[in-house]
Design an enzyme around this catalytic site. Structure first.
Site, PDB file in Angstrom:
ATOM      1  N   ALA A 128     117.070 -37.662   4.644  1.00  0.00           N
ATOM      2  CA  ALA A 128     117.449 -36.814   5.823  1.00  0.00           C
ATOM      3  C   ALA A 128     118.561 -36.181   6.254  1.00  0.00           C
ATOM      4  CB  ALA A 128     116.737 -38.034   7.016  1.00  0.00           C
ATOM      5  N   THR A 185     118.888 -43.871   7.740  1.00  0.00           N
ATOM      6  CA  THR A 185     118.268 -42.771   7.532  1.00  0.00           C
ATOM      7  C   THR A 185     116.895 -42.761   7.065  1.00  0.00           C
ATOM      8  OG1 THR A 185     118.832 -41.690   5.690  1.00  0.00           O
ATOM      9  CG2 THR A 185     120.361 -41.549   7.482  1.00  0.00           C
ATOM     10  N   ASP A 186     115.958 -41.845   7.352  1.00  0.00           N
ATOM     11  CA  ASP A 186     114.851 -41.589   6.754  1.00  0.00           C
ATOM     12  C   ASP A 186     115.285 -40.829   5.478  1.00  0.00           C
ATOM     13  OD1 ASP A 186     112.314 -41.512   5.781  1.00  0.00           O
ATOM     14  OD2 ASP A 186     111.359 -40.800   7.446  1.00  0.00           O
ATOM     15  N   TYR A 187     114.355 -40.842   4.496  1.00  0.00           N
ATOM     16  CA  TYR A 187     114.442 -40.467   3.020  1.00  0.00           C
ATOM     17  C   TYR A 187     114.953 -39.033   2.764  1.00  0.00           C
ATOM     18  CZ  TYR A 187     112.403 -40.986  -1.653  1.00  0.00           C
ATOM     19  OH  TYR A 187     112.163 -41.154  -2.951  1.00  0.00           O
ATOM     20  N   PHE A 227     113.225 -37.296  10.875  1.00  0.00           N
ATOM     21  CA  PHE A 227     113.219 -35.990  10.155  1.00  0.00           C
ATOM     22  C   PHE A 227     113.650 -34.947  11.016  1.00  0.00           C
ATOM     23  CE2 PHE A 227     110.513 -37.738   6.865  1.00  0.00           C
ATOM     24  CZ  PHE A 227     111.467 -38.059   5.815  1.00  0.00           C
TER      25      PHE A 227
END
Ligand code: NOJ
Length: 732
Positions: A262, A258-260, A227
């Protein structure tokens, strides 16, 4: 695979390729502010490459069936989940597992997790988390392997191989791993989750990047972006990070998720509007968009307008299809939906036994004055504390599919072991008594409650119980919900009301064993001064209860060593053993030296520290030569003796210091460790080989070099108490 994927891609429209890059969340586990909508319709239209947050062979089968029946090209989806420390059989939290320093054990937990997850419909796990962590205020320190580059790298490798399988990826009981969070997520300023990271390339290369690279070198199938920003650019849009470093320098072959949300969050970071950040992410090398759906919304247009080359989409789509091919999903989309395997694999007795073994091997004995531990069979023991009959917190955070009803509490374990009859119990206090904090944690899924009794009534009852016993075992700590994601703290001591209980119990004059359950290093200065023994059990997973009983009663001997420094107070943070010397190293009673006025520089418990019921003595540190040439190795040996009457396991640690270099080097760096079993009275010689590679570091031009000159070598049972020797690396 290449031909298969090429042929498939030749049939795909641009929209369908972008669909593969879309990862949506379904099911109950929300780990971010958004939950995906209209998922079924998107599946039908070939707009979903993968799903996460759901499991179970029949639930997964149903959605996979849908893609196979309704979508044009019938490309199976990948199913991911946060399997962080076990799937249904929950093992100790990763920080605890890392304290075992037992790579084989850690790998076996990953193998077991993969076996369960793959039997439960899943084929992709968002693990290992390998972020180096030096700030215990950050709640996510519980998810990683602590502060050290070398130990963290070894664990990263062990876990990736455990999940994906040693030989050819992947068997039916293996899953694709995802190393995270790339990169530097553990260095959030002030330990506040999602906060800014700013770091020199020196520190990055020498201290923070190695564990991610170790995972890449072990062939990890996917990487998750972090993030935070790296050099002022959020990781998901950072081309240097995702392309120059990860692809070009490291040769990573898998795909980048990607992260959540992001990518969407890059708008708030302040680097563009939704369309601009989507272009940034694609051009940087983000390939699968977790939940954000910005690729779905903008990628087609960005390609058509020339802002993103089609090559980027083709590369991303190909890598995702390759992962699916390796997982065998094209051969059998339902490969991981085998109800029979689910029945035999999930919570199987071997996994439960492993969970107990792992919990035992993760417990760190921090203090044991006068050998009050282990408890004696003749003693009447008062068990005090709100965690003793609690069955849920021991799961710890990120326990995904773990269920509290599968946990064995400490009290249940005492009963099963037939020990409850020599024990008494009082709750003593609430886990938490701050009503506003309880309400906040419960809002986000915790289930904390206040006891009907007043705090004073609980303390009084506990005091009475202890007065009538020979010794007290007091189990305190943090609720599981106070570590993990979005769970930073500014104070990391035991809560005041828990200390009030300890103070009251101390007045009884009875010996007190403090057993801790928590997800981060705590500040324990008062406890260290006032308790007779302290046992750090972390969150030990399903079998934390039986494991704690075994250790307390001496059926098992604690052997774990801290993988993260325990500070004396929050003001010392960030604190880690491998610091630099500075130009004004500390000297007692000398003003202009690096120090605090109100506390020592040293931690309460250093990295690598942990006691045993046995005692170990180190002697005869010897080097094979006082000098080595650039292409030679050095043998370092030491004798370790068990001077006690109890068998025990010691983790022998090897550190070095490069005394003079073109850039400053840490005062100590771990370069090797070995776990050895020593019978009572036994001595063994432990040998390490220091290779020229072990002496290398990244210089100011980021070349990985070993520079001639003097080195120190340290061998000991922790990073503070060591034997020393020196050698010289000769000029070539
Ligand atoms: C956010 C977390 O940062 C990450 O570790 C996790 O894998 C994803 N959410 C998915 O739940």
């Amino acid at each position: 695979m290449d031909t298969f994927v090429s042929e498939l891609m030749a049939k795909m429209t641009l929209k369908e390729k972008i669909g593969q890059m879309n990862l949506l969340s379904v099911g109950a586990d929300v780990t971010g502010p958004v939950l995906s909508e209209g998922v079924e319709e998107k599946i039908d239209n070939g707009q979903v490459g993968g799903l996460f947050n759901m499991y179970g062979p029949s639930a997964v089968r149903q959605l996979q069936q849908r893609v196979m029946e309704k979508s044009r090209l019938k490309i199976p989806m990948i199913f991911g989940y946060d399997v962080i420390h076990g799937h249904r059989t929950i093992f100790p939290i990763p920080l605890a597992l890392s304290s075992s320093w037992d790579l084989n054990l850690i790998q076996r937990t990953a193998i077991a997790a993969a076996s369960e997850a793959s039997a439960d419909g899943l084929n992709w796990v968002f693990s290992p988390m390998v972020d180096i962590t030096r700030d215990p205020r950050w709640g996510r320190v519980m998810e990683g392997a602590g502060e050290d580059t070398y130990l963290g790298s070894q664990i990263a490798r062990a876990m990736v191989v455990g999940y994906q399988g040693k030989e050819k990826m992947l068997g039916t009981d293996n899953v694709l791993a995802c190393v995270k969070h790339f990169a530097l997520y553990g260095a959030a300023e002030a330990g506040r989750d999602y906060n800014t990271v700013d770091m020199s390339r020196q520190r990055m290369y020498n201290e923070y990047l190695a564990p991610y690279k170790a995972a890449v070198d072990a062939n990890v199938g996917s990487v998750m972006t972090s993030f935070n920003e790296v050099d002022g650019i959020p990781a998901s849009g950072n081309k240097w990070l995702l392309t120059d470093l990860l692809r070009k320098q490291w040769g990573f072959k898998g795909f980048v998720a990607t992260d959540y949300t992001a990518i969407n969050e890059m708008v708030a970071h302040g680097v563009g509007d939704e369309k601009q950040v989507t272009a940034l992410a694609l051009n940087a090398g983000s390939e699968m968009d977790m939940v954000g759906e910005l690729f779905s919304n903008h990628a087609e247009e960005l390609v058509k307008s020339g802002q993103v080359p089609i090559k980027k989409i083709d590369e991303a789509c190909r890598r995702i299809l390759e992962a699916k091919h390796k997982l065998g999903l094209f051969a059998d989309p339902f490969r991981y939906c085998n109800e029979e395997r689910a029945i035999t694999q999930i919570l199987s007795s071997d996994k439960i036994a492993l969970s107990k073994e792992a919990a035992v091997k993760s417990m760190v004995l921090l203090k044991n004055e006068n050998n009050v531990l282990p408890l004696k069979a003749s003693q009447k023991v008062a068990f005090i504390g709100p965690f003793i009959k609690d069955q849920g917190n021991q799961l710890g955070s990120w326990s995904g599919a773990g269920r509290s009803q599968d946990c064995v509490s400490l009290w249940q374990a005492l009963e099963t072991a037939g020990l409850a009859k020599q024990c008494t119990y009082a709750k003593g206090c609430n886990i938490l008594d701050d009503q506003a904090l309880i309400a906040r944690l419960n809002r986000d899924g915790a289930s904390l409650a206040l006891d009907a009794k007043s705090p004073q009534e609980m303390i009084d009852q506990a005091v009475e119980t202890v007065k009538n016993a020979d010794i007290a075992v007091v189990v305190l700590g943090e609720p599981a919900a106070m570590s993990g994601e979005a769970s930073s703290r500014t104070a990391i001591g035991l809560f005041d009301h828990q200390i009030a209980l300890l103070q009251a119990l101390k007045k009884t004059g009875k010996p007190i064993v403090l057993v801790l359950m928590n997800g981060r290093p705590l500040t324990l200065t008062w406890e260290d001064q006032n308790m007779d023994a302290i046992l750090e059990t972390w969150f030990g997973g399903l079998q934390a209860g039986p494991a704690t009983v075994d250790v307390l009663f001496g059926h098992a001997n604690p052997s774990a060593k801290l993988s993260m420094t325990f500070p004396r107070n929050v003001g010392q943070i960030p604190i880690h053993y491998n610091s630099k010397n500075t130009g004004r190293p500390f000297v007692e009673n000398s003003k202009y030296k690096t120090q605090y006025l109100d506390a020592s520089n040293t931690p309460l418990y250093p990295f690598g520290f942990g006691l045993s019921y046995a005692q170990f003595d180190y002697s005869n540190l010897a080097l094979s030569s006082p000098t080595i040439k650039a292409n030679q190795s050095l043998n370092v040996s030491a004798t370790v003796s068990n001077t006690s009457k109890t068998d025990g396991i010691e983790t022998v640690q090897l550190y070095i210091r490069d005394m003079v270099a073109s850039v400053t080097r840490p005062v100590k760096e771990l370069k090797g460790f070995q776990k050895i079993l020593l019978k009572a009275g036994e001595s063994k010689t432990v040998s390490f080989t220091l290779s020229p590679d072990d002496l290398r570091f990244y210089d100011s031009d980021l070349n990985f070099v070993a520079e001639p000159g003097d080195f120190q070598v340290f061998v000991g049972g922790n990073s503070r108490d060591t034997k020393e020797a020196t050698f010289k690396l000769l000029a070539p």
